[in-house]
Design a protein around this motif. Structure first.
Motif, PDB file in Angstrom:
ATOM      1  N   ASP A 137       0.501  -1.387   0.157  1.00  0.00           N
ATOM      2  CA  ASP A 137      -0.279   0.072  -0.329  1.00  0.00           C
ATOM      3  C   ASP A 137       1.088   1.094   0.255  1.00  0.00           C
ATOM      4  O   ASP A 137       0.129   2.583   0.245  1.00  0.00           O
ATOM      5  N   ASP A 138       2.175   1.067   0.212  1.00  0.00           N
ATOM      6  CA  ASP A 138       3.552   2.457   0.019  1.00  0.00           C
ATOM      7  C   ASP A 138       3.468   2.661  -1.320  1.00  0.00           C
ATOM      8  O   ASP A 138       3.848   2.061  -2.123  1.00  0.00           O
ATOM      9  N   ILE A 139       4.175   3.339  -2.205  1.00  0.00           N
ATOM     10  CA  ILE A 139       4.162   4.914  -2.387  1.00  0.00           C
ATOM     11  C   ILE A 139       5.913   5.412  -2.784  1.00  0.00           C
ATOM     12  O   ILE A 139       5.930   5.995  -1.639  1.00  0.00           O
ATOM     13  N   PHE A 140       6.352   5.116  -3.523  1.00  0.00           N
ATOM     14  CA  PHE A 140       7.459   5.561  -3.677  1.00  0.00           C
ATOM     15  C   PHE A 140       7.686   6.045  -4.448  1.00  0.00           C
ATOM     16  O   PHE A 140       7.480   5.609  -5.834  1.00  0.00           O
ATOM     17  N   CYS A 141       8.768   7.317  -4.394  1.00  0.00           N
ATOM     18  CA  CYS A 141       9.136   8.517  -5.512  1.00  0.00           C
ATOM     19  C   CYS A 141      10.098   8.707  -5.646  1.00  0.00           C
ATOM     20  O   CYS A 141      11.069   8.818  -4.266  1.00  0.00           O
ATOM     21  N   GLU A 142      10.814   9.622  -6.344  1.00  0.00           N
ATOM     22  CA  GLU A 142      12.271  10.256  -6.701  1.00  0.00           C
ATOM     23  C   GLU A 142      11.697  11.405  -6.656  1.00  0.00           C
ATOM     24  O   GLU A 142      10.962  11.861  -7.911  1.00  0.00           O
ATOM     25  N   MET A 143      12.252  12.802  -5.767  1.00  0.00           N
ATOM     26  CA  MET A 143      12.000  13.822  -6.150  1.00  0.00           C
ATOM     27  C   MET A 143      13.113  15.066  -6.797  1.00  0.00           C
ATOM     28  O   MET A 143      14.377  15.125  -5.630  1.00  0.00           O
ATOM     29  N   PRO A 144      13.388  15.675  -7.278  1.00  0.00           N
ATOM     30  CA  PRO A 144      14.824  16.053  -7.804  1.00  0.00           C
ATOM     31  C   PRO A 144      14.047  17.252  -7.637  1.00  0.00           C
ATOM     32  O   PRO A 144      13.684  18.534  -7.582  1.00  0.00           O
ATOM     33  N   ILE A 145      15.622  18.404  -6.743  1.00  0.00           N
ATOM     34  CA  ILE A 145      15.491  19.521  -6.665  1.00  0.00           C
ATOM     35  C   ILE A 145      17.014  19.845  -6.943  1.00  0.00           C
ATOM     36  O   ILE A 145      18.039  19.528  -7.431  1.00  0.00           O
ATOM     37  N   PHE A 148      11.569  11.517   2.793  1.00  0.00           N
ATOM     38  CA  PHE A 148       9.893  12.029   3.383  1.00  0.00           C
ATOM     39  C   PHE A 148       9.303  11.430   3.107  1.00  0.00           C
ATOM     40  O   PHE A 148       9.105  10.118   2.123  1.00  0.00           O
ATOM     41  N   ARG A 149       8.638  11.184   4.317  1.00  0.00           N
ATOM     42  CA  ARG A 149       7.416  10.651   4.289  1.00  0.00           C
ATOM     43  C   ARG A 149       6.101  10.944   4.583  1.00  0.00           C
ATOM     44  O   ARG A 149       5.876  12.857   5.140  1.00  0.00           O
ATOM     45  N   LEU A 150       5.858  11.393   3.361  1.00  0.00           N
ATOM     46  CA  LEU A 150       3.829  11.639   3.405  1.00  0.00           C
ATOM     47  C   LEU A 150       2.948  10.907   4.101  1.00  0.00           C
ATOM     48  O   LEU A 150       2.458   9.788   3.493  1.00  0.00           O
ATOM     49  N   ARG A 151       2.350  10.645   5.383  1.00  0.00           N
ATOM     50  CA  ARG A 151       1.186  10.509   5.682  1.00  0.00           C
ATOM     51  C   ARG A 151       0.013   9.765   4.832  1.00  0.00           C
ATOM     52  O   ARG A 151      -0.432  10.571   4.714  1.00  0.00           O
ATOM     53  N   GLY A 152      -0.329   8.632   4.577  1.00  0.00           N
ATOM     54  CA  GLY A 152      -1.566   8.305   4.099  1.00  0.00           C
ATOM     55  C   GLY A 152      -1.995   8.920   2.983  1.00  0.00           C
ATOM     56  O   GLY A 152      -3.413   9.058   2.180  1.00  0.00           O
ATOM     57  N   LYS A 153      -0.431   9.368   1.836  1.00  0.00           N
ATOM     58  CA  LYS A 153      -1.035   9.399   0.928  1.00  0.00           C
ATOM     59  C   LYS A 153      -0.579   8.343   0.099  1.00  0.00           C
ATOM     60  O   LYS A 153      -0.230   8.553  -1.418  1.00  0.00           O
ATOM     61  N   GLY A 154      -0.423   6.889  -0.009  1.00  0.00           N
ATOM     62  CA  GLY A 154       0.346   5.476  -0.950  1.00  0.00           C
ATOM     63  C   GLY A 154      -1.147   5.204  -1.550  1.00  0.00           C
ATOM     64  O   GLY A 154      -2.565   6.246  -1.536  1.00  0.00           O
ATOM     65  N   PRO A 198      -4.604   3.187  -1.382  1.00  0.00           N
ATOM     66  CA  PRO A 198      -5.760   2.456  -0.628  1.00  0.00           C
ATOM     67  C   PRO A 198      -5.712   1.311  -0.001  1.00  0.00           C
ATOM     68  O   PRO A 198      -5.075   0.262  -1.396  1.00  0.00           O
ATOM     69  N   ASN A 199      -6.092   0.697   1.496  1.00  0.00           N
ATOM     70  CA  ASN A 199      -5.940  -0.611   1.375  1.00  0.00           C
ATOM     71  C   ASN A 199      -7.463  -1.549   0.704  1.00  0.00           C
ATOM     72  O   ASN A 199      -8.572  -1.033   0.364  1.00  0.00           O
ATOM     73  N   VAL A 200      -7.333  -2.272  -0.402  1.00  0.00           N
ATOM     74  CA  VAL A 200      -7.911  -2.815  -0.957  1.00  0.00           C
ATOM     75  C   VAL A 200      -8.930  -3.860  -0.011  1.00  0.00           C
ATOM     76  O   VAL A 200      -9.987  -4.216  -0.325  1.00  0.00           O
ATOM     77  N   ARG A 201      -8.231  -3.735   1.099  1.00  0.00           N
ATOM     78  CA  ARG A 201      -9.485  -4.850   2.199  1.00  0.00           C
ATOM     79  C   ARG A 201      -9.944  -2.917   2.776  1.00  0.00           C
ATOM     80  O   ARG A 201     -11.079  -3.860   3.966  1.00  0.00           O
ATOM     81  N   GLY A 202     -10.297  -2.332   2.915  1.00  0.00           N
ATOM     82  CA  GLY A 202     -10.583  -1.188   3.041  1.00  0.00           C
ATOM     83  C   GLY A 202      -9.897  -0.722   4.357  1.00  0.00           C
ATOM     84  O   GLY A 202     -10.647  -0.157   4.926  1.00  0.00           O
ATOM     85  N   MET A 203      -8.652  -1.404   5.017  1.00  0.00           N
ATOM     86  CA  MET A 203      -7.425  -1.173   6.342  1.00  0.00           C
ATOM     87  C   MET A 203      -6.814   0.131   6.155  1.00  0.00           C
ATOM     88  O   MET A 203      -5.991   0.240   5.918  1.00  0.00           O
ATOM     89  N   GLY A 204      -7.465   1.174   5.684  1.00  0.00           N
ATOM     90  CA  GLY A 204      -6.263   2.585   5.657  1.00  0.00           C
ATOM     91  C   GLY A 204      -6.250   2.721   4.383  1.00  0.00           C
ATOM     92  O   GLY A 204      -6.205   2.068   3.927  1.00  0.00           O
ATOM     93  N   GLN A 205      -4.834   3.683   4.582  1.00  0.00           N
ATOM     94  CA  GLN A 205      -4.180   3.966   3.144  1.00  0.00           C
ATOM     95  C   GLN A 205      -2.883   3.659   3.861  1.00  0.00           C
ATOM     96  O   GLN A 205      -2.238   4.096   4.761  1.00  0.00           O
ATOM     97  N   GLY A 206      -1.855   3.344   2.508  1.00  0.00           N
ATOM     98  CA  GLY A 206      -0.795   3.447   3.106  1.00  0.00           C
ATOM     99  C   GLY A 206      -0.205   5.134   2.605  1.00  0.00           C
ATOM    100  O   GLY A 206      -0.892   5.976   2.470  1.00  0.00           O
ATOM    101  N   ASP A 207       1.692   4.901   3.025  1.00  0.00           N
ATOM    102  CA  ASP A 207       2.734   6.357   2.680  1.00  0.00           C
ATOM    103  C   ASP A 207       2.486   6.301   1.569  1.00  0.00           C
ATOM    104  O   ASP A 207       2.985   6.030   0.760  1.00  0.00           O
ATOM    105  N   GLN A 208       3.212   7.648   1.074  1.00  0.00           N
ATOM    106  CA  GLN A 208       4.166   7.576   0.230  1.00  0.00           C
ATOM    107  C   GLN A 208       5.539   8.458   1.066  1.00  0.00           C
ATOM    108  O   GLN A 208       6.119   9.373   1.586  1.00  0.00           O
ATOM    109  N   HIS A 209       6.141   8.052   0.239  1.00  0.00           N
ATOM    110  CA  HIS A 209       7.450   8.050   0.763  1.00  0.00           C
ATOM    111  C   HIS A 209       8.659   8.952  -0.604  1.00  0.00           C
ATOM    112  O   HIS A 209       8.630   7.991  -1.734  1.00  0.00           O
TER     113      HIS A 209
END
Length: 376
Positions: free
Chosen positions: A264-272, A306-312, A314-325
């Protein structure tokens, strides 16, 4: 030695019906049974045929085999320590008159239809948010001409004269156990207990025809590759009034060029830029739900997470949402003006470091496309 494909072993296609699989099994079982066939490899072939039938005659096992083949760790049958003896009574019924405790099966008893499996490929965004759609599947349905009886309109199937409707014949045979009465499938009615003198021209007497049926399905948000949903009652129709099987839709999700998924977690690389890294800044970051502001502290280094809570996802069984890293990547521009170069050289002299090398700006292009993909 690797196992042969079970459909190849029985000599049937992957879309074969239960009746076709059973008919092929009975024919091969009679041919290779060690008490009948004295060839050196008869016993090996007999076991291979039985293992293939045990798998393909069971709706759930067949669905798993179609998806994973022989490597599925969840099958738990067909290998050492995990052999399934559930169909052993069929062999005794066929060759030893039920001596193994098998019960005589009523060929006219209601039987549930086979389960079907459909593999669907989804775009990354479709899997995240879910959707409703229609699919078309090939399956057997009752012939509309004869209403599933297999007989020509105006006629009806008759009770088989040879087996009296039992679907089986008792034949005496000498075996290593002595002279016994063997129970075999009636070759006149092929185990149905019915004879059709005037066959339906539409279905050829089978009572079934292949059709493509449109089915509306709802894909839940958060599905991932390898997961499946069950659509009850949309498998093959049952026999003799039995219930239909189920349809299992298995998903294959395409990858995304910017976002990577792990559960349920999403990962990405952010250029700065180097300036943003050194002085700090507030940047826009694409997420599955649109862009948000992310504060970059001064002195942030490449590889900082960095972690963005709840921005991943959605859990397919309805158990909340993952994070974005988010992993920060400091990018230097390809082209610099003379003034910019002079400033950097001066900075290098003051700090004692060499001027940075030029680096690709492909990250920026990916970020722009991610903004467009999930909405700005």
């Amino acid at each position: 030695m690797s196992k042969r494909d079970f459909y190849e072993v029985l000599g049937v296609s992957k879309g074969a019906s239960d009746a076709e699989i059973k008919k092929a099994y009975r024919k091969l079982a009679r041919e290779y049974h060690p008490d009948v066939n004295k060839a050196a490899d008869a016993e090996t072939k007999f076991k291979e045929v039985k293992e293939a039938y045990d798998t393909l005659s069971d709706g759930n096992k067949r669905a798993h085999y179609d998806q994973f083949g022989h490597t599925d760790p969840n099958q738990g049958f067909g290998g050492a320590g995990g052999q399934d003896f559930g169909g052993f009574s069929d062999i005794f019924d066929m060759f030893f008159g039920g001596g193994g405790g098998g019960r005589r099966r009523d060929p006219n008893a209601p039987r549930q239809g086979s389960d079907l499996q459909y593999t669907m490929t989804l775009e990354f965004k479709e899997a995240i948010f879910g959707k409703e759609t229609d699919i078309e599947i090939p399956r057997e349905e009752d012939c509309e001409t004869c209403h599933g009886s297999g007989a020509k309109p105006g006629t009806t199937p008759e009770t088989c004269r040879h087996c009296g409707g039992a679907g089986q014949l008792n034949v005496e045979q000498n075996t290593p156990f002595g002279r016994v009465v063997n129970r075999r499938v009636c070759n006149h009615c092929e185990g149905t207990g019915k004879e059709i003198k005037d066959k339906c021209r539409t279905c050829g007497g089978s009572g079934k025809v292949k059709k493509r049926k449109k089915i509306h399905i709802k894909i839940p948000a958060g599905v991932d590759t390898g997961q499946q949903i069950r659509v009850a009652g949309q498998g093959e129709p049952g026999a003799n009034g039995g219930p239909a099987g189920d349809l299992y839709v298995v998903f294959n999700v395409k990858s995304h060029e910017f976002f990577k998924r792990d559960g349920d977690d999403i990962f990405c690389e952010m250029p700065i830029t180097f300036v943003q890294s050194a002085l700090g800044d507030e940047v826009e970051v694409p997420t599955l739900e649109g862009k948000i502001k992310l504060k970059i502290p001064a002195g942030t280094q490449t590889g900082t997470h960095f972690r963005l809570r709840g921005k991943g996802a959605p859990n397919v069984r309805g158990m909340g949402q993952g994070d974005q890293h988010i992993e920060v990547k400091v990018i230097t521009p390809k082209k610099l003006s003379d003034k910019q170069k002079d400033i950097l050289r001066e900075f290098a002299e003051v700090s004692g470091n060499e001027a940075p090398d030029e680096q690709s700006d492909n990250f920026f292009a990916k970020v722009k496309r991610a903004f467009k993909s999930f909405g700005e």
